[in-house]
Motif scaffolding. Structure first.
Motif, PDB file in Angstrom:
ATOM      1  N   HIS A  33       3.060  -8.252  -6.933  1.00 52.45           N
ATOM      2  CA  HIS A  33       3.057  -7.217  -7.959  1.00 52.45           C
ATOM      3  C   HIS A  33       4.494  -6.851  -8.300  1.00 52.45           C
ATOM      4  O   HIS A  33       5.403  -7.098  -7.518  1.00 52.45           O
ATOM      5  N   GLU A 101       4.602  -5.283  -3.424  1.00 53.43           N
ATOM      6  CA  GLU A 101       5.129  -4.684  -4.647  1.00 53.43           C
ATOM      7  C   GLU A 101       6.632  -4.931  -4.660  1.00 53.43           C
ATOM      8  O   GLU A 101       7.358  -4.517  -3.749  1.00 53.43           O
ATOM      9  N   HIS A 165      -0.809 -10.504  -9.418  1.00 49.87           N
ATOM     10  CA  HIS A 165      -1.846  -9.523  -9.754  1.00 49.87           C
ATOM     11  C   HIS A 165      -2.611 -10.007 -10.991  1.00 49.87           C
ATOM     12  O   HIS A 165      -3.812  -9.770 -11.122  1.00 49.87           O
ATOM     13  N   HIS A 173      -4.031  -6.046 -14.978  1.00 47.70           N
ATOM     14  CA  HIS A 173      -2.568  -5.992 -15.047  1.00 47.70           C
ATOM     15  C   HIS A 173      -1.996  -7.399 -15.188  1.00 47.70           C
ATOM     16  O   HIS A 173      -2.602  -8.359 -14.737  1.00 47.70           O
ATOM     17  N   ASP A 175       1.294  -8.088 -14.167  1.00 42.28           N
ATOM     18  CA  ASP A 175       2.405  -8.296 -13.244  1.00 42.28           C
ATOM     19  C   ASP A 175       2.070  -9.442 -12.268  1.00 42.28           C
ATOM     20  O   ASP A 175       0.888  -9.752 -12.089  1.00 42.28           O
TER      21      ASP A 175
HETATM   22 ZN   LIG Z   1       0.102  -4.994  -9.721  1.00 43.24          ZN
END
Ligand SMILES: [Zn+2]
Length: 310
Positions: A33, A101, A165, A173, A175
């Protein structure tokens, strides 16, 4: 049993974010992500707090500009960064579903400018310790928010490896953006050059950095000129942005400069940071005035993978 807590990762939050996997007999995977934010220590800290506050913790938070890494929960339990696919709990798919992330924006793929180091290698080592294969089973990532990518549920359940993701069923999403998928896998291998060594790399990494073949070159004259003019210019003004950025990233990696000021402008904050570096090198008084000299700049370059030219 693989690695549950990544060696060297800071603990973030209370360490208890999820629970048992729903389908532990399905293959292991890692999901990438982006936070849709900038990077640097201030962003790292505020993003960690925010993810805890909204209950959307991944397992790992990673800064691609400094190689800083933090971990919210053990890798063998679920995290909270994915939406369910109907009744299918995507966070709990597989033997592990490691969610990372990265402090970056999907529109600016982080593999274009990142500085992966020993902490990134430790992250991939941890994923491999669970048997996550070096593969991207869903194929392409999205290059923009209108790009349709595979989110096939059968692939998700039956194949282990790396997913964006943008590849997870039931999620919308896009990303982490069009990051370089092979660069992700290569950066975790032992022979990857680490542009930003922090002194904890292996002997191999250090010889890569000092061989200088891929290293950036910084012009001493340009950096000195920037240090002479940027502080009196408008906030954020740049004169030799590219050269200054390399120096600022090294100062950031040394913990001397906040990511907020890594902007290519050799302003007052950068001068203070450089002055700190000079005093670390044993200089004082006028010799630690924040204006780079060849000796201290070469020392910084030797530790952070750049060469110093005229
Ligand atoms: Zn994400």
């Amino acid at each position: 049993m693989g690695i549950t807590w990544i060696p060297g990762a800071e603990r973030l939050g209370g360490g208890d974010i999820g629970g048992e996997m729903d389908t532990p007999d399905e293959p292991p995977r890692i999901v990438w992500h982006t936070t849709e934010s900038g990077a640097g220590d201030a962003e790292f800290d505020s993003t960690a707090d925010y993810l805890i506050e909204i209950g959307a913790e991944p397992h790992v938070l990673y800064d691609p500009t400094t190689d800083r890494i933090g971990q919210f929960g053990p890798l063998d339990e679920s995290a909270r960064a994915l939406r369910n696919d109907g009744g299918d709990r995507t966070n709990r798919t597989g033997a592990v579903c490691i969610q990372v992330e990265v402090l970056a924006r999907a529109s600016e793929p982080f593999t274009g400018y990142w500085q992966p180091g020993p902490n990134f290698a430790a992250l991939l080592d941890a994923a491999r310790s669970w048997g996550v294969p070096d593969a991207w089973p869903a194929g392409d990532l999205a290059a923009d928010d209108s790009d349709s990518t595979s989110r096939d549920s059968d692939t998700w359940h039956s194949e282990g490896g790396h997913y964006g993701h943008a590849n997870v069923p039931g999620n919308d999403h896009w990303d982490p953006g069009a990051i370089d998928r092979s660069a992700i896998l290569a950066a975790g291998s032992g022979d990857a050059p680490y542009p930003s060594t922090t002194g904890t790399g292996t002997a191999d990494d250090e010889s890569d950095a000092s061989s200088g073949t891929d290293a950036a070159e910084v012009s001493l004259a340009k950096v000195v000129a920037a240090a002479g003019s940027d502080p009196d210019a408008a906030q954020g003004a740049t004169t030799h942005r590219d050269d200054v950025l390399v120096v600022e990233r090294a100062l950031q990696a040394e913990g001397l400069l906040s990511g907020d000021w890594v902007d290519g402008s050799f302003g007052t904050r950068t001068q203070y940071a450089y002055a700190e570096w000079q005093s670390r090198c044993g200089y004082e008084g006028d010799d630690a005035d924040g204006v780079p000299g060849r000796t201290t700049l070469e020392k910084l370059g030797a530790e952070h993978g750049f060469r110093v030219g005229d």
